[in-house]
Motif scaffolding. Structure first.
Motif, PDB file in Angstrom:
ATOM      1  N   HIS A   1      48.665  46.581  54.113  1.00  0.00           N
ATOM      2  CA  HIS A   1      48.385  47.951  53.666  1.00  0.00           C
ATOM      3  C   HIS A   1      47.346  47.887  52.549  1.00  0.00           C
ATOM      4  O   HIS A   1      47.632  47.318  51.478  1.00  0.00           O
ATOM      5  CB  HIS A   1      49.661  48.631  53.179  1.00  0.00           C
ATOM      6  N   PRO A   2      46.162  48.441  52.770  1.00  0.00           N
ATOM      7  CA  PRO A   2      45.092  48.362  51.768  1.00  0.00           C
ATOM      8  C   PRO A   2      45.508  48.845  50.376  1.00  0.00           C
ATOM      9  O   PRO A   2      45.116  48.246  49.378  1.00  0.00           O
ATOM     10  CB  PRO A   2      43.984  49.242  52.352  1.00  0.00           C
ATOM     11  N   LYS A   3      46.330  49.881  50.309  1.00  0.00           N
ATOM     12  CA  LYS A   3      46.763  50.387  49.003  1.00  0.00           C
ATOM     13  C   LYS A   3      47.592  49.336  48.262  1.00  0.00           C
ATOM     14  O   LYS A   3      47.422  49.134  47.063  1.00  0.00           O
ATOM     15  CB  LYS A   3      47.570  51.676  49.180  1.00  0.00           C
ATOM     16  N   ASP A   4      48.466  48.634  49.002  1.00  0.00           N
ATOM     17  CA  ASP A   4      49.285  47.586  48.386  1.00  0.00           C
ATOM     18  C   ASP A   4      48.418  46.421  47.919  1.00  0.00           C
ATOM     19  O   ASP A   4      48.667  45.840  46.856  1.00  0.00           O
ATOM     20  CB  ASP A   4      50.343  47.079  49.369  1.00  0.00           C
ATOM     21  N   VAL A   5      47.417  46.071  48.712  1.00  0.00           N
ATOM     22  CA  VAL A   5      46.507  44.986  48.338  1.00  0.00           C
ATOM     23  C   VAL A   5      45.752  45.364  47.069  1.00  0.00           C
ATOM     24  O   VAL A   5      45.641  44.570  46.138  1.00  0.00           O
ATOM     25  CB  VAL A   5      45.525  44.657  49.490  1.00  0.00           C
ATOM     26  N   LYS A   6      45.261  46.587  47.017  1.00  0.00           N
ATOM     27  CA  LYS A   6      44.524  47.050  45.840  1.00  0.00           C
ATOM     28  C   LYS A   6      45.416  47.035  44.595  1.00  0.00           C
ATOM     29  O   LYS A   6      44.995  46.580  43.524  1.00  0.00           O
ATOM     30  CB  LYS A   6      43.975  48.458  46.090  1.00  0.00           C
ATOM     31  N   ASN A   7      46.656  47.496  44.733  1.00  0.00           N
ATOM     32  CA  ASN A   7      47.585  47.487  43.601  1.00  0.00           C
ATOM     33  C   ASN A   7      47.878  46.061  43.141  1.00  0.00           C
ATOM     34  O   ASN A   7      47.946  45.785  41.935  1.00  0.00           O
ATOM     35  CB  ASN A   7      48.883  48.204  43.959  1.00  0.00           C
ATOM     36  N   ALA A   8      48.059  45.149  44.093  1.00  0.00           N
ATOM     37  CA  ALA A   8      48.323  43.748  43.746  1.00  0.00           C
ATOM     38  C   ALA A   8      47.127  43.135  43.032  1.00  0.00           C
ATOM     39  O   ALA A   8      47.280  42.421  42.032  1.00  0.00           O
ATOM     40  CB  ALA A   8      48.662  42.951  45.004  1.00  0.00           C
ATOM     41  N   MET A   9      45.930  43.425  43.530  1.00  0.00           N
ATOM     42  CA  MET A   9      44.721  42.888  42.894  1.00  0.00           C
ATOM     43  C   MET A   9      44.568  43.424  41.473  1.00  0.00           C
ATOM     44  O   MET A   9      44.207  42.686  40.563  1.00  0.00           O
ATOM     45  CB  MET A   9      43.488  43.204  43.738  1.00  0.00           C
ATOM     46  N   GLN A  10      44.871  44.700  41.286  1.00  0.00           N
ATOM     47  CA  GLN A  10      44.774  45.271  39.941  1.00  0.00           C
ATOM     48  C   GLN A  10      45.795  44.628  39.007  1.00  0.00           C
ATOM     49  O   GLN A  10      45.501  44.361  37.840  1.00  0.00           O
ATOM     50  CB  GLN A  10      44.957  46.790  39.977  1.00  0.00           C
ATOM     51  N   SER A  11      46.990  44.323  39.518  1.00  0.00           N
ATOM     52  CA  SER A  11      48.007  43.647  38.707  1.00  0.00           C
ATOM     53  C   SER A  11      47.543  42.254  38.301  1.00  0.00           C
ATOM     54  O   SER A  11      47.784  41.813  37.174  1.00  0.00           O
ATOM     55  CB  SER A  11      49.326  43.542  39.485  1.00  0.00           C
ATOM     56  N   ILE A  12      46.872  41.562  39.213  1.00  0.00           N
ATOM     57  CA  ILE A  12      46.331  40.230  38.908  1.00  0.00           C
ATOM     58  C   ILE A  12      45.301  40.337  37.792  1.00  0.00           C
ATOM     59  O   ILE A  12      45.304  39.550  36.841  1.00  0.00           O
ATOM     60  CB  ILE A  12      45.734  39.587  40.176  1.00  0.00           C
ATOM     61  N   ILE A  13      44.419  41.322  37.887  1.00  0.00           N
ATOM     62  CA  ILE A  13      43.394  41.530  36.854  1.00  0.00           C
ATOM     63  C   ILE A  13      44.061  41.859  35.519  1.00  0.00           C
ATOM     64  O   ILE A  13      43.729  41.270  34.485  1.00  0.00           O
ATOM     65  CB  ILE A  13      42.419  42.647  37.275  1.00  0.00           C
ATOM     66  N   ASP A  14      44.993  42.801  35.545  1.00  0.00           N
ATOM     67  CA  ASP A  14      45.653  43.246  34.311  1.00  0.00           C
ATOM     68  C   ASP A  14      46.437  42.126  33.629  1.00  0.00           C
ATOM     69  O   ASP A  14      46.536  42.104  32.405  1.00  0.00           O
ATOM     70  CB  ASP A  14      46.594  44.421  34.604  1.00  0.00           C
ATOM     71  N   SER A  15      46.978  41.200  34.410  1.00  0.00           N
ATOM     72  CA  SER A  15      47.789  40.126  33.833  1.00  0.00           C
ATOM     73  C   SER A  15      46.949  39.143  33.028  1.00  0.00           C
ATOM     74  O   SER A  15      47.443  38.533  32.085  1.00  0.00           O
ATOM     75  CB  SER A  15      48.543  39.375  34.928  1.00  0.00           C
ATOM     76  N   GLY A  16      45.697  38.949  33.423  1.00  0.00           N
ATOM     77  CA  GLY A  16      44.830  37.997  32.730  1.00  0.00           C
ATOM     78  C   GLY A  16      45.258  36.549  32.903  1.00  0.00           C
ATOM     79  O   GLY A  16      44.794  35.668  32.184  1.00  0.00           O
ATOM     80  N   VAL A  17      46.127  36.288  33.856  1.00  0.00           N
ATOM     81  CA  VAL A  17      46.684  34.952  34.048  1.00  0.00           C
ATOM     82  C   VAL A  17      45.699  34.016  34.744  1.00  0.00           C
ATOM     83  O   VAL A  17      45.628  32.834  34.423  1.00  0.00           O
ATOM     84  CB  VAL A  17      48.002  35.042  34.855  1.00  0.00           C
ATOM     85  N   PHE A  18      44.947  34.525  35.675  1.00  0.00           N
ATOM     86  CA  PHE A  18      44.033  33.684  36.442  1.00  0.00           C
ATOM     87  C   PHE A  18      42.685  33.579  35.753  1.00  0.00           C
ATOM     88  O   PHE A  18      42.121  34.576  35.303  1.00  0.00           O
ATOM     89  CB  PHE A  18      43.838  34.239  37.853  1.00  0.00           C
ATOM     90  N   ILE A  19      42.177  32.341  35.680  1.00  0.00           N
ATOM     91  CA  ILE A  19      40.853  32.112  35.113  1.00  0.00           C
ATOM     92  C   ILE A  19      40.074  31.182  36.044  1.00  0.00           C
ATOM     93  O   ILE A  19      40.656  30.416  36.811  1.00  0.00           O
ATOM     94  CB  ILE A  19      40.924  31.494  33.698  1.00  0.00           C
TER      95      ILE A  19
END
Length: 75
Positions: free
Chosen positions: A31-49
């Motif tokens: 579901h594109p909306k779920d993917v977009k929400n997950a991607m935004q959570s990844i960005i907001d977390s700042g965990v990945f570099i």
């Protein structure tokens, strides 16, 4: 023959480069909306570099990749 699917999430880093996260055998349907929400959570977390220490800053793309793999016996 085996069909392999991966979900690729592409981000723009703080350094302006593209970074990719790959998820093997994702739950379908996608579901594109779920993917977009997950991607935004990844960005907001700042965990990945990235390798230069830059965080993921923007969503760039998401795609489902399907590969067919045929293995052959070498006996």
């Amino acid at each position: 023959m085996q069909i392999l699917k991966t979900l690729e999430l592409h981000f723009v880093t703080g350094g302006g480069k593209t970074a990719r996260l790959t998820i093997e055998q994702p739950q379908e349907p996608i579901h594109p909306k779920d993917v977009k929400n997950a991607m935004q959570s990844i960005i907001d977390s700042g965990v990945f570099i990235d390798s230069e220490g830059n965080t993921y800053e923007e969503m760039k793309a998401a795609r489902l990749v399907e590969r067919t793999v045929t293995e052959y016996s070498l006996d």
